[in-house]
Write an enzyme that holds these catalytic residues in place. Structure first.
Site, PDB file in Angstrom:
ATOM      1  N   ARG A 391      -6.562  23.444  12.309  1.00 56.42           N
ATOM      2  CA  ARG A 391      -5.596  23.082  13.355  1.00 56.42           C
ATOM      3  C   ARG A 391      -4.788  24.295  13.859  1.00 56.42           C
ATOM      4  O   ARG A 391      -4.788  25.352  13.266  1.00 56.42           O
ATOM      5  CB  ARG A 391      -4.656  21.973  12.890  1.00 56.42           C
ATOM      6  N   ASN A 427     -11.781  23.398  10.777  1.00 57.35           N
ATOM      7  CA  ASN A 427     -11.582  21.955  10.893  1.00 57.35           C
ATOM      8  C   ASN A 427     -10.575  21.671  12.002  1.00 57.35           C
ATOM      9  O   ASN A 427      -9.472  22.235  12.006  1.00 57.35           O
ATOM     10  CB  ASN A 427     -11.049  21.382   9.570  1.00 57.35           C
ATOM     11  N   GLU A 428     -10.974  20.847  12.952  1.00 60.17           N
ATOM     12  CA  GLU A 428     -10.087  20.411  14.028  1.00 60.17           C
ATOM     13  C   GLU A 428      -9.431  21.598  14.734  1.00 60.17           C
ATOM     14  O   GLU A 428      -8.232  21.630  14.979  1.00 60.17           O
ATOM     15  CB  GLU A 428      -9.029  19.441  13.489  1.00 60.17           C
ATOM     16  N   ASN A 429     -10.269  22.591  15.059  1.00 57.56           N
ATOM     17  CA  ASN A 429      -9.750  23.796  15.702  1.00 57.56           C
ATOM     18  C   ASN A 429      -9.451  23.603  17.183  1.00 57.56           C
ATOM     19  O   ASN A 429      -9.038  24.555  17.863  1.00 57.56           O
ATOM     20  CB  ASN A 429     -10.733  24.945  15.499  1.00 57.56           C
TER      21      ASN A 429
END
Length: 796
Positions: A391, A427-429
């Site tokens: 994130r 993850n969830e970039n």
């Protein structure tokens, strides 16, 4: 670009005098006891080691005794009334050293500490590390010698003062982002080891077992990197490889080598290789002994031969056959300890996963303990392991350097594990907000750099990310966000959503699916919905997904999110505050009903389980037929209600729910005994039974709290509360928030992040409870709920 960064990382590692690879374990001591801890900063390092003045009985500020592993946030990560602590903390002890090697080396091996760490011998800073999840080592030999030669040594009577500062302060220029859906813990929350080495040792072994698709042609390459700070110029090396039964497969001795840098130790063909598989995780052993100047030390590594393949727009193959990846996720998190799980707790957790039928795990969202990777090798659980680029976008050069370094360390340190098949890059970039500047092009460029770095370090394994659509073409394997039935649509949409996602990429793997459930909350609706956060709904959501996954021939596999409930700073209003409740077990290993749904589809050992062990009371009208579900992997089940058979049914995984093991039965008002008898394929008979009270009385609005207690043992009492209406009828659908407080000699067992271990919790079917640790005298527990009169109960 990539080779330049690899060189820089290696150069900085050597410059810091630390080893990023694993060290030999022959003379390794876990430093668990005799520590004190301070959860704040100090003025300078002298404050940690200065003598206590005569007449001053205590140090100021006050330190507390702890054991390692230890986490700053063992309890405040789930405290409903505070933000969890993010800042510096200090640990100190005094080492007693007994190095068996004359003029040998002394190292401290950190298996993981969060998030920035500084290490001191007396007042000398001997090492630093940034990043909370990769292991690292500090050579303290020279600092120890200097201290022992100083005037200060006499005061410590032969012991060595060791002080360690950890810091998990918020820092946008570090990974992971504080926007992440998990706590960024602080502390020495993995094991810290004292290691003795001779003058020359291996700092790491790089083992390349290659297995052809035919499973017959195999080769083995082994290389080692020397640790030789004394610059010894001659050493002998003995290499020995043993199979899973301990039989020597190949050995070799190299005499008179120069122990500097990397050395090729072995390059051979292997006849009749024994294959590592999820059902038969057969491991080879590599032993490398280095001898120099009359001293020797042996490095030992396990490895395995296996062949895997992701078929383009098709399934996953392991060792030449299709294998549906049946997976879950793991966070490093547990009730009462935060990230500081013991080895025994890790073993219990991983064995529970295997008991559930797992053959695949995504370690989210960071490199995890070597203990976990060893367990995956031994139990037969394939691994997706990733770095904590999670994130928030992408930061500056320090940020990017940390990501490169942690990716390098993860691959280098865990390269030899046959369980690992995927290196996760992020993850969830696609999640913005850590920085004013957010550009997809920058994220794509950095993702491409990490992808190249990963393949440079490891040409055999795949790369992957989850949920960053504009980077899906960069990595080898992509997992989109689907969440059918929870964050999106209905769970019956699952196959269509998955097929659409699969067709957009070369290799599709579905990680993260499921839904939240408040343990012990059930509903009687024919069609439960997600708004209730009930086990009833989530069990059916999981059931549907598992049924469909068995009939998707192109599916590589999936990983349910997560195995165990875990703490998170972004969910304060959940039924258990600050807990992500999507796990199939609670944070203290208590199984939810959904655990058994997975078992019924995935487990090998025969099992049978009646849904509703955590539902003491069911409700409905007189003569109203109620659904009873039985989850089993046996071919036939017979159900009994109050001793009367309700008939036999054959299991058929195409049927929903419960693979057709579903009965509509009549319950008597009051107590009912329900029993299921299952017959396995081998004719083994299994039984499960529950007792349930059936309530036919209707209830109105909650008016009172009924409080009671029951002794659990000599140490603990369980305080229970029930919400009732003005007539005293239990309000079985109540979700009111309950507060527990205590005055007296006892202690609430709170801040555990479980339904019975929180001082603030939503009711489950109109009830709540908490454990109380007895004291030497009397305690009074207050039970509160908004707009209701507070109730008190005395505990003796």
């Amino acid at each position: 670009m990539v080779s330049r960064w690899i060189g820089v990382i290696i150069f900085l590692t050597v410059l810091a005098g630390s080893l990023q690879a694993k060290v030999p374990v022959q003379h390794k001591e876990r430093l668990t006891d005799n520590w004190v801890f301070l959860r704040q900063d100090i003025g300078n390092i002298w404050e940690a080691v200065r003598p206590v003045k005569p007449g001053q009985p205590e140090e100021l500020p006050l330190w507390q005794e702890v054991t390692l592993p230890h986490c700053f946030n063992a309890e405040d990560g789930v405290d409903p009334d505070v933000n969890y602590y993010q800042g510096p903390g200090w640990y100190k002890t005094q080492l007693s050293l007994h190095n068996p090697y004359p003029d040998g080396r002394i190292l401290l091996e950190f298996e993981g500490a969060g998030q920035k760490t500084d290490v001191y011998i007396y007042t000398t800073k001997v090492g630093s590390h940034v990043g909370g999840y990769d292991s690292w080592n500090v050579d303290i030999t020279d600092a120890v010698k200097a201290f022992l030669a100083s005037d200060a040594a006499a005061r410590f009577k032969g012991k060595i003062p060791l002080s360690i500062r950890c810091d998990n302060s918020r820092d946008a220029e570090m990974i992971p982002s504080d926007l992440s859906d998990f706590n960024v813990y602080g502390g020495i929350y993995r094991y810290l080891n004292l290691v003795y080495l001779p003058k020359v040792a291996m700092s790491g072994l790089h083992i390349d077992p290659s297995l052809a698709k035919n499973l017959k042609d195999a080769s083995l390459k082994i290389a080692g990197t020397f640790y030789n700070p004394a610059d010894v110029r001659t050493a002998d090396v003995q290499v020995c490889v043993k199979d899973a039964d301990g039989k020597i497969v190949v050995s070799r001795k190299l005499n008179g080598v120069t122990p500097l840098g990397e050395l090729s130790l072995l390059d051979v063909k292997i006849d009749k290789p024994v294959v590592w598989d999820v059902d038969a995780p057969r491991l080879y052993t590599c032993e490398v002994t280095v001898s120099a100047d009359g001293q020797s030390v042996t490095s030992v590594e396990k490895f395995g031969f296996r062949h895997f393949e992701f078929v383009e727009k098709g399934p996953f193959h392991l060792n030449g056959r299709r294998l549906l990846l049946r997976g879950t996720h793991r966070h490093e998190d547990h009730a009462g300890v935060g990230a500081a799980m013991t080895e025994e707790q890790m073993i219990q957790e991983m064995k529970m996963m295997k008991e559930m039928g797992v053959n695949f795990i995504r370690l989210g969202h960071y490199q995890q303990s070597e203990i976990i990777l060893n367990l995956c090798d031994e139990l037969g659980i394939l691994v997706w392991e990733e770095i904590p680029w999670c994130r928030g976008g992408v930061g500056g050069e320090n940020y990017r350097a940390q990501a490169r370094r942690m990716l390098t360390n993860m691959i280098t340190q865990h390269y030899n594990h046959p369980a690992v098949i995927i290196w996760g890059l992020g993850n969830e970039n696609d999640w913005p907000n850590d920085f004013e500047r957010y550009e997809q092009g920058e994220i794509r460029a950095f993702m491409s750099e990490l992808n190249t770095l990963s393949h440079t370090l490891d040409a055999c394994r795949k790369t992957a990310i989850r949920r960053c659509e504009f980077c899906s073409d960069i990595v080898d394997v992509y997992s989109p966000t689907i969440w059918a039935g929870w964050y999106r649509g209905k769970y019956t949409d699952y196959v269509n959503y998955s097929r659409e996602a699969m067709e957009r990429v070369k290799h599709f793997l579905h990680v993260e699916w499921g839904g939240d459930s408040h343990a012990g909350r059930h509903v009687e609706d024919k069609e439960p919905t997600k708004k209730d956060w009930s086990e009833t709904y989530v069990v059916k959501l999981i059931d549907w997904h598992l049924k469909e996954q068995e009939n998707m021939p192109w599916l590589t596999g999936t990983a349910y999110w997560p195995f165990k409930d875990f703490s998170t700073p972004v969910r304060p209003e959940n039924p258990v505050p600050y807990v992500n409740q999507k796990g199939v077990i609670e944070r203290d290993f208590t199984k939810k009903e959904s655990f058994y749904v997975f078992q019924s589809y995935w487990a090998i050992a025969p099992m049978v389980h009646i849904y509703g062990h955590s539902q003491a009371v069911r409700w409905g009208g007189e003569n109203e037929r109620k659904e009873v579900l039985v989850y089993s992997n046996c071919k036939e089940v017979e159900l009994f209600v109050n001793g009367i058979s309700q008939g036999k049914k054959l299991r058929d995984s195409r049927e929903f729910p419960a693979a057709g093991l579903r009965w509509e039965v009549l319950l008597n008002a009051g107590k009912n005994e329900i029993k299921a008898i299952a017959v396995a394929k081998d004719k083994t008979v299994l039984e499960d039974e529950i007792t349930v009270r059936y309530q036919t009385e209707k209830w109105g609005e909650e008016k009172r709290l009924l409080v009671s207690s029951e002794g659990m043992d000599e140490t603990f009492v369980l305080v229970k509360v029930s919400l009732v209406d003005e007539k005293g009828i239990p309000c079985l659908d109540s979700k009111k928030v309950i507060r527990f407080e205590l005055a007296g000699d006892g202690e609430l067992v709170k801040n555990q992040g479980t339904v019975s271990g929180s001082s603030k919790v939503q009711a489950a079917n109109g009830t709540a409870s908490i454990r109380v640790k007895r004291g030497s005298g009397k305690s009074v527990v207050a039970v509160k709920s908004e707009n209701l009169e507070t109730q008190f109960i005395t505990i003796n």
